[in-house]
Write a protein that holds these residues in place. Structure first.
Motif, PDB file in Angstrom:
ATOM      1  N   THR A 136       0.858  -1.183   0.000  1.00 42.99           N
ATOM      2  CA  THR A 136       0.000   0.000   0.000  1.00 42.99           C
ATOM      3  C   THR A 136       0.894   1.233   0.000  1.00 42.99           C
ATOM      4  O   THR A 136       2.080   1.176   0.351  1.00 42.99           O
ATOM      5  N   ARG A 137       0.328   2.356  -0.381  1.00 48.27           N
ATOM      6  CA  ARG A 137       1.068   3.617  -0.352  1.00 48.27           C
ATOM      7  C   ARG A 137       1.544   3.909   1.079  1.00 48.27           C
ATOM      8  O   ARG A 137       2.659   4.377   1.285  1.00 48.27           O
ATOM      9  N   GLU A 138       0.719   3.618   2.060  1.00 41.99           N
ATOM     10  CA  GLU A 138       1.080   3.864   3.457  1.00 41.99           C
ATOM     11  C   GLU A 138       2.270   3.005   3.884  1.00 41.99           C
ATOM     12  O   GLU A 138       3.135   3.472   4.636  1.00 41.99           O
ATOM     13  N   GLU A 139       2.311   1.761   3.426  1.00 43.02           N
ATOM     14  CA  GLU A 139       3.451   0.895   3.763  1.00 43.02           C
ATOM     15  C   GLU A 139       4.749   1.440   3.162  1.00 43.02           C
ATOM     16  O   GLU A 139       5.790   1.457   3.831  1.00 43.02           O
ATOM     17  N   ILE A 140       4.693   1.899   1.921  1.00 44.90           N
ATOM     18  CA  ILE A 140       5.877   2.453   1.276  1.00 44.90           C
ATOM     19  C   ILE A 140       6.299   3.748   1.962  1.00 44.90           C
ATOM     20  O   ILE A 140       7.495   3.986   2.193  1.00 44.90           O
ATOM     21  N   GLU A 141       5.335   4.595   2.323  1.00 45.04           N
ATOM     22  CA  GLU A 141       5.661   5.837   3.035  1.00 45.04           C
ATOM     23  C   GLU A 141       6.364   5.536   4.354  1.00 45.04           C
ATOM     24  O   GLU A 141       7.343   6.195   4.711  1.00 45.04           O
ATOM     25  N   ALA A 142       5.881   4.537   5.094  1.00 46.36           N
ATOM     26  CA  ALA A 142       6.505   4.162   6.367  1.00 46.36           C
ATOM     27  C   ALA A 142       7.917   3.617   6.142  1.00 46.36           C
ATOM     28  O   ALA A 142       8.855   3.969   6.880  1.00 46.36           O
ATOM     29  N   PHE A 143       8.100   2.797   5.123  1.00 45.91           N
ATOM     30  CA  PHE A 143       9.415   2.253   4.828  1.00 45.91           C
ATOM     31  C   PHE A 143      10.398   3.358   4.436  1.00 45.91           C
ATOM     32  O   PHE A 143      11.514   3.424   4.964  1.00 45.91           O
ATOM     33  N   LEU A 144       9.993   4.228   3.522  1.00 44.68           N
ATOM     34  CA  LEU A 144      10.887   5.309   3.086  1.00 44.68           C
ATOM     35  C   LEU A 144      11.210   6.260   4.235  1.00 44.68           C
ATOM     36  O   LEU A 144      12.339   6.755   4.334  1.00 44.68           O
ATOM     37  N   GLY A 145      10.249   6.502   5.109  1.00 38.99           N
ATOM     38  CA  GLY A 145      10.524   7.316   6.291  1.00 38.99           C
ATOM     39  C   GLY A 145      11.578   6.668   7.170  1.00 38.99           C
ATOM     40  O   GLY A 145      12.491   7.339   7.676  1.00 38.99           O
ATOM     41  N   GLY A 146      11.482   5.357   7.334  1.00 44.04           N
ATOM     42  CA  GLY A 146      12.489   4.627   8.106  1.00 44.04           C
ATOM     43  C   GLY A 146      13.860   4.672   7.455  1.00 44.04           C
ATOM     44  O   GLY A 146      14.882   4.793   8.134  1.00 44.04           O
ATOM     45  N   VAL A 147      13.894   4.589   6.134  1.00 48.85           N
ATOM     46  CA  VAL A 147      15.171   4.699   5.413  1.00 48.85           C
ATOM     47  C   VAL A 147      15.774   6.076   5.658  1.00 48.85           C
ATOM     48  O   VAL A 147      16.959   6.199   5.987  1.00 48.85           O
ATOM     49  N   ARG A 148      14.969   7.114   5.518  1.00 48.47           N
ATOM     50  CA  ARG A 148      15.462   8.481   5.724  1.00 48.47           C
ATOM     51  C   ARG A 148      15.969   8.691   7.152  1.00 48.47           C
ATOM     52  O   ARG A 148      16.927   9.421   7.379  1.00 48.47           O
ATOM     53  N   ASP A 149      15.304   8.031   8.111  1.00 48.68           N
ATOM     54  CA  ASP A 149      15.693   8.173   9.520  1.00 48.68           C
ATOM     55  C   ASP A 149      16.883   7.304   9.900  1.00 48.68           C
ATOM     56  O   ASP A 149      17.368   7.382  11.023  1.00 48.68           O
ATOM     57  N   GLY A 150      17.342   6.445   8.981  1.00 51.92           N
ATOM     58  CA  GLY A 150      18.487   5.574   9.267  1.00 51.92           C
ATOM     59  C   GLY A 150      18.131   4.276   9.970  1.00 51.92           C
ATOM     60  O   GLY A 150      19.020   3.555  10.434  1.00 51.92           O
ATOM     61  N   ASP A 151      16.843   3.958  10.059  1.00 52.04           N
ATOM     62  CA  ASP A 151      16.417   2.754  10.782  1.00 52.04           C
ATOM     63  C   ASP A 151      16.967   1.463  10.179  1.00 52.04           C
ATOM     64  O   ASP A 151      17.054   0.444  10.883  1.00 52.04           O
ATOM     65  N   PHE A 152      17.337   1.480   8.925  1.00 52.71           N
ATOM     66  CA  PHE A 152      17.775   0.247   8.264  1.00 52.71           C
ATOM     67  C   PHE A 152      19.254   0.272   7.905  1.00 52.71           C
ATOM     68  O   PHE A 152      19.742  -0.584   7.162  1.00 52.71           O
ATOM     69  N   ASP A 153      19.987   1.218   8.434  1.00 53.81           N
ATOM     70  CA  ASP A 153      21.424   1.311   8.138  1.00 53.81           C
ATOM     71  C   ASP A 153      22.168   0.056   8.561  1.00 53.81           C
ATOM     72  O   ASP A 153      23.206  -0.276   7.972  1.00 53.81           O
TER      73      ASP A 153
END
Length: 78
Positions: A57-74
């Motif tokens: 869903t668009r919401e799932e992608i928004e949450a994932f990209l937000g996590g990427v931007r925040d460094g959650d998946f570094d």
């Protein structure tokens, strides 16, 4: 929006306009995304354009990209 199952063959997604990141290299390490009719987002491996696509869903992608931007998946690339 019509239900689309994860793992569906990417080439069966009508109207999908696949886009690749400008950061993708020439050695096949590319992931592509497409916005589907109804707003869902499809993701596929560019090395296998007729292979399976994951649908979010668009919401799932928004949450994932937000996590990427925040460094959650570094942790995954260290």
């Amino acid at each position: 929006m019509a239900q689309v199952d994860n793992g569906v063959s990417a080439d069966t997604l009508d109207g999908a306009q696949w886009r690749k990141s400008g950061r993708s290299g020439g050695n096949g390490n590319c992931v592509e995304m497409a916005v589907l009719t109804g707003g869902a987002i499809a993701v596929r491996n560019s090395r296998f354009p007729t292979g399976p696509a994951l649908i979010y869903t668009r919401e799932e992608i928004e949450a994932f990209l937000g996590g990427v931007r925040d460094g959650d998946f570094d942790f995954a690339v260290k």
